[in-house]
Design a protein around this motif. Structure first.
Motif, short mmCIF file in Angstrom:
data_model
loop_
_atom_site.label_atom_id
_atom_site.label_comp_id
_atom_site.label_asym_id
_atom_site.label_seq_id
_atom_site.Cartn_x
_atom_site.Cartn_y
_atom_site.Cartn_z
N HIS A 115 0.84 -1.20 0.00
CA HIS A 115 0.00 0.00 0.00
C HIS A 115 0.88 1.25 0.00
CE1 HIS A 115 -3.75 -2.23 1.78
NE2 HIS A 115 -3.34 -2.70 0.64
N PHE A 170 0.55 1.46 -5.89
CA PHE A 170 -0.81 1.94 -6.10
C PHE A 170 -1.08 2.23 -7.58
CE2 PHE A 170 -3.70 5.67 -6.38
CZ PHE A 170 -4.85 5.09 -5.85
N ASN A 183 -3.66 0.26 -10.25
CA ASN A 183 -4.68 0.92 -11.06
C ASN A 183 -4.48 0.65 -12.55
OD1 ASN A 183 -6.66 3.02 -9.65
ND2 ASN A 183 -4.77 2.90 -8.45
N TRP A 243 -1.22 10.20 -0.17
CA TRP A 243 -2.35 9.41 -0.67
C TRP A 243 -3.38 10.31 -1.34
CZ3 TRP A 243 -2.36 4.69 -2.01
CH2 TRP A 243 -1.57 3.75 -1.33
N CYS A 254 -2.10 10.97 -4.81
CA CYS A 254 -2.24 9.75 -5.61
C CYS A 254 -3.68 9.58 -6.11
CB CYS A 254 -1.84 8.52 -4.79
SG CYS A 254 -0.09 8.40 -4.42
#
Length: 306
Positions: free
Chosen positions: A59, A64, A68, A141, A144
Motif C-alpha cells: 500500500h 498503487f 490501477n 495518498w 495519488c
C-alpha cells in the motif's frame, strides 16, 4: 453491410470489420492465440490488482499506480478481444452501429486514461529519484487519488466528446472497416460527407490526450536520467534506474505503437503496418503484469505467500 445509400453513423446497417479475415486458413490458430493472450492478460492483471489491494506492505504509491494500471488493462483488453474472439469463432465479422460506437467509446476512454496514468506514474518516479527527501510529503495518498481520479475523468470526458461526433458522420459506400475494432480514423476514412470539423476536434483532443501526456512523460524522464547520471557510484545508478526501467519499457512500447498507428501517413503499405501495430491494444495489457509487476521482488514474494 457492404452496400447502401447515404446514412449516418447510427444506421442499423452496421459495419464489417475486416480484421484478420483475409487469412481464412489461420482463423483457428488466431482464435487460440487471441484466447490465450486474453486469458493471460485478464488473469495476470487481476492477480496484480488483488495483490496490491490485499497486501498491506504494497500500500504505497509505487504499487498503487501499477495496481490501477492493471485494472485499466483488464477493461482495455475486454473492450476489444471478446468481439475479435467471437468473429474468429463464428466467422461473422459484422458489428452493429451501436456496438461500434460503444466499442470506440470504451476504447478511447481507456486509451486516454492510460496516457494520463502513465504520465502520473512518470511524475511519481521523478519525485522518487529527483526529490527523494521530499517524496513522502509530496506524493501523499491524497495526491495519488487525485492523479488517478483525474486520469479517469479526463479519459471519460475526451471519449464522450469524440464519440458524440460519430453519429454525425455520413456513410454512403461500403461500410467495411479495414481494422479489427472500431477506431476513429478508419471510421473517418469511410465517411463521405464533410469531415473537417470531426478531423479538427480529433486533432485537438489527440494533442490533449496523447501528445501532452507524452511530452510530460518525456520531460520527466529527461530529468530522471540527468539525476541518475549525476549519482557517483555505479551501484547507486543501477538501483535508481531499476525503479524506473519497467515503467520506461511500457511507455516506450505504448507510445512507439501509438506513433506508428496515428502519426504516420495513411498510405496503403503503411495502413497495413498500422493495423499490425494496432495490436499494441492487445499486447500492452499482456506485457503489463509480466514487465512491470511480476519482475518486482516484493510482488513475487507476495505472490508466493498466496
Amino acid at each position: 453491410v457492404e452496400k447502401g445509400g447515404r446514412d449516418n453513423g447510427m444506421s442499423p446497417l452496421g459495419f464489417l470489420l475486416v480484421g484478420m479475415g483475409n487469412v481464412p486458413t489461420a482463423q483457428t490458430a488466431l482464435f487460440l492465440l487471441s484466447l490465450i493472450i486474453y486469458l493471460v492478460t485478464v488473469v495476470g492483471n487481476i492477480l496484480i490488482f488483488v495483490l496490491v489491494v490485499a497486501e498491506q506492505h504494497l500500500h504505497t504509491p509505487m504499487y498503487f499506480f501499477p495496481g490501477n494500471l492493471s485494472s485499466l488493462e483488464t477493461f482495455y483488453s475486454s473492450a476489444i478481444l471478446p468481439q475479435l474472439l467471437a468473429s474468429f469463432l463464428t466467422g461473422d465479422r459484422t458489428i452493429s452501429a451501436h456496438g461500434c460506437v460503444a466499442q470506440f467509446y470504451f476504447f478511447a476512454a481507456l486509451e486516454t486514461t492510460e496516457c494520463y496514468l502513465l504520465a502520473a506514474m512518470s511524475y511519481d518516479r521523478y519525485l522518487a529519484v529527483c526529490q527523494p527527501l521530499l517524496y513522502a510529503s509530496l506524493m501523499t495518498w491524497k495526491v495519488c487519488l487525485q492523479l488517478v481520479a483525474g486520469s479517469w475523468l479526463l479519459g471519460l470526458l475526451v471519449s464522450t466528446v469524440l464519440t458524440s461526433l460519430l453519429p454525425q458522420l455520413q456513410f454512403c459506400g461500403p461500410r467495411t472497416i479495414n481494422h479489427f475494432f472500431c477506431d476513429f480514423t478508419p471510421l473517418l476514412e469511410l465517411a463521405c460527407g464533410d469531415t473537417s470539423m470531426a478531423t479538427l476536434v480529433a486533432f485537438v483532443f489527440g494533442f490533449l490526450d496523447v501528445v501532452f501526456p507524452f511530452l510530460f512523460t518525456l520531460a520527466s524522464y529527461v530529468c530522471i536520467i540527468a539525476a541518475i547520471l549525476r549519482i557517483p557510484s555505479n551501484v547507486g545508478r543501477q538501483k535508481a534506474f531499476s525503479t524506473c526501467s519497467a515503467h520506461l519499457t511500457i511507455v516506450a512500447a505504448f507510445y512507439g505503437s501509438l506513433f506508428v498507428v496515428y502519426v504516420l501517413p495513411r498510405t496503403a503499405p503503411l495502413r497495413q503496418l498500422s493495423k499490425v501495430f494496432s495490436f499494441y491494444t492487445v499486447l500492452t495489457p499482456l506485457a503489463n503484469p509480466l514487465i512491470y509487476s511480476l519482475r518486482n521482488r516484493e510482488v513475487r514474494e507476495a505472490l508466493r505467500k498466496r
